[in-house]
Design a protein around this motif. Structure first.
Motif: not given
Ligand code: FES
Length: 97
Positions: A29-42, A44-50
Motif C-alpha cells: 500500500g506504499e509507493t517505495v523507491p527501488a532499483f535494479v542492477v546487473r550482477f553476475d550476469g543477472i 537484480r532488483g531491491y528496495i532502495n532502503r538501508c
C-alpha cells in the motif's frame, strides 16, 4: 497490482557492476523507491532502503556499487550488501544502538 508487468529499462542498459536504474513500486500500500542492477550476469532488483536507517542507498543517483563493483553500499554509513541476495555483509552503521 500483483501480476502487472512493466518495463523499467532496457536490459542492455544495465552493465555488470555498473550504474543501476531507480524506479518506484507499490509495496504493502506504499509507493517505495527501488532499483535494479546487473550482477553476475543477472538483473537484480531491491528496495532502495538501508536495513539500518530508512535512507536510500545510492551515493549518487543510480550509483549503488562500491569501488570494487562487488558489493552494494549504503552511502550514509557504508554498510555493504551482497548483490546476489541483498543481505547485509558488513555492518559499520553507527546509526544503530
Ligand atoms: S544508514 Fe546505511 S549504513 Fe547506516
Amino acid at each position: 497490482m500483483a501480476g502487472t508487468k512493466r518495463l523499467i529499462c532496457d536490459a542492455e542498459a544495465l552493465i555488470e557492476g555498473g550504474s543501476g536504474v531507480r524506479f518506484m513500486l507499490e509495496r504493502a500500500g506504499e509507493t517505495v523507491p527501488a532499483f535494479v542492477v546487473r550482477f553476475d550476469g543477472i538483473v537484480r532488483g531491491y528496495i532502495n532502503r538501508c536495513a539500518h536507517v530508512p535512507v536510500e542507498l545510492d551515493w549518487l543517483e543510480g550509483q549503488f556499487f562500491d569501488s570494487s563493483g562487488l558489493y552494494l553500499i549504503c552511502s550514509t554509513h557504508g554498510a555493504t550488501y551482497h548483490p546476489e541476495t541483498g543481505q547485509c555483509g558488513v555492518w559499520p552503521c553507527s546509526g544503530l544502538s
